[in-house]
Design a protein around this motif. Structure first.
Motif, PDB file in Angstrom:
ATOM      1  N   ASP A 130       0.841  -1.271   0.060  1.00  0.00           N
ATOM      2  CA  ASP A 130       0.168  -0.130   0.042  1.00  0.00           C
ATOM      3  C   ASP A 130       0.806   1.252   0.108  1.00  0.00           C
ATOM      4  N   GLU A 131       1.946   1.259   0.903  1.00  0.00           N
ATOM      5  CA  GLU A 131       3.035   2.448   0.948  1.00  0.00           C
ATOM      6  C   GLU A 131       3.471   2.796  -0.645  1.00  0.00           C
ATOM      7  N   LEU A 132       3.797   1.588  -1.353  1.00  0.00           N
ATOM      8  CA  LEU A 132       4.555   1.726  -2.489  1.00  0.00           C
ATOM      9  C   LEU A 132       3.537   2.055  -3.702  1.00  0.00           C
ATOM     10  N   ARG A 133       2.098   1.808  -3.577  1.00  0.00           N
ATOM     11  CA  ARG A 133       1.023   2.385  -4.378  1.00  0.00           C
ATOM     12  C   ARG A 133       0.891   3.750  -4.190  1.00  0.00           C
ATOM     13  N   GLY A 134       0.777   4.100  -2.735  1.00  0.00           N
ATOM     14  CA  GLY A 134       0.747   5.504  -2.627  1.00  0.00           C
ATOM     15  C   GLY A 134       1.780   6.400  -3.319  1.00  0.00           C
ATOM     16  N   LYS A 135       3.184   5.865  -3.028  1.00  0.00           N
ATOM     17  CA  LYS A 135       4.220   6.496  -3.859  1.00  0.00           C
ATOM     18  C   LYS A 135       3.975   6.680  -5.029  1.00  0.00           C
TER      19      LYS A 135
END
Length: 169
Positions: A130-135
């Motif tokens: 999820d953090e990677l998707r947000g970035k």
């Protein structure tokens, strides 16, 4: 536990191993019910699962899965943390183990890659899916925001010049 219950548990564990990307094997001694409940709720919030296992049944469930090499880790009072997100289970387990010395990370696996306790801790430092998707979304939105600012700048400058001229005359 009768034979049919054991078969059902082995089948359930086998399905978990098939659906998951990472397995973290822990040794637990003296965890209270409230501590286990807290860990389970943290796991659920992160999209992971925590399950206390019977070693013999877990070994049977491992057969034929990509995690078969974990067989040797199932000795003593063990539990497994699993998640489809490659980082979630490791992250929650490592954070919980830092605060509670009753749980020890033994090892685990990411796909067919065997990991020791240090490997699990290193995996926990990576950003989650999820953090990677947000970035990625942020990176995709940044150029559009900058472009809108550049396009808007001449118009706002013209408006300021006209406003200053109007105030002079």
């Amino acid at each position: 536990m009768n034979r049919t219950e054991k078969e059902a548990l082995v089948g359930e564990l086998n399905n978990i191993f098939d659906e998951t990307a990472v397995v973290v094997v822990t040794r637990q001694t003296g965890l209270t019910v409230s501590e286990v409940s807290a860990l389970r709720s943290q796991m659920l919030a992160a999209g992971a699962r925590y399950k206390v296992t019977k070693n013999r049944l877990a070994r049977l469930a491992l057969k034929g899965t990509k995690f078969e090499q974990l067989d040797s880790l199932f000795t003593g009072p063990t539990a497994i943390s699993t998640s489809a997100d490659p980082v979630a289970a490791a992250k929650v387990t490592v954070e919980f183990a830092k605060k509670n010395d009753k749980i020890t990370i033994v090892g685990g696996a990411f796909g067919s890659q065997m990991l020791d306790a240090d490997g699990i801790k290193a995996l926990a430092t990576l950003p989650s899916l999820d953090e990677l998707r947000g970035k990625i979304v942020g990176l995709l939105q940044a150029p559009a925001t900058k472009l809108a600012g550049v396009i808007q700048a001449p118009a706002s400058q013209l408006a300021r010049v006209l406003n200053a001229k109007a105030q002079q005359g």
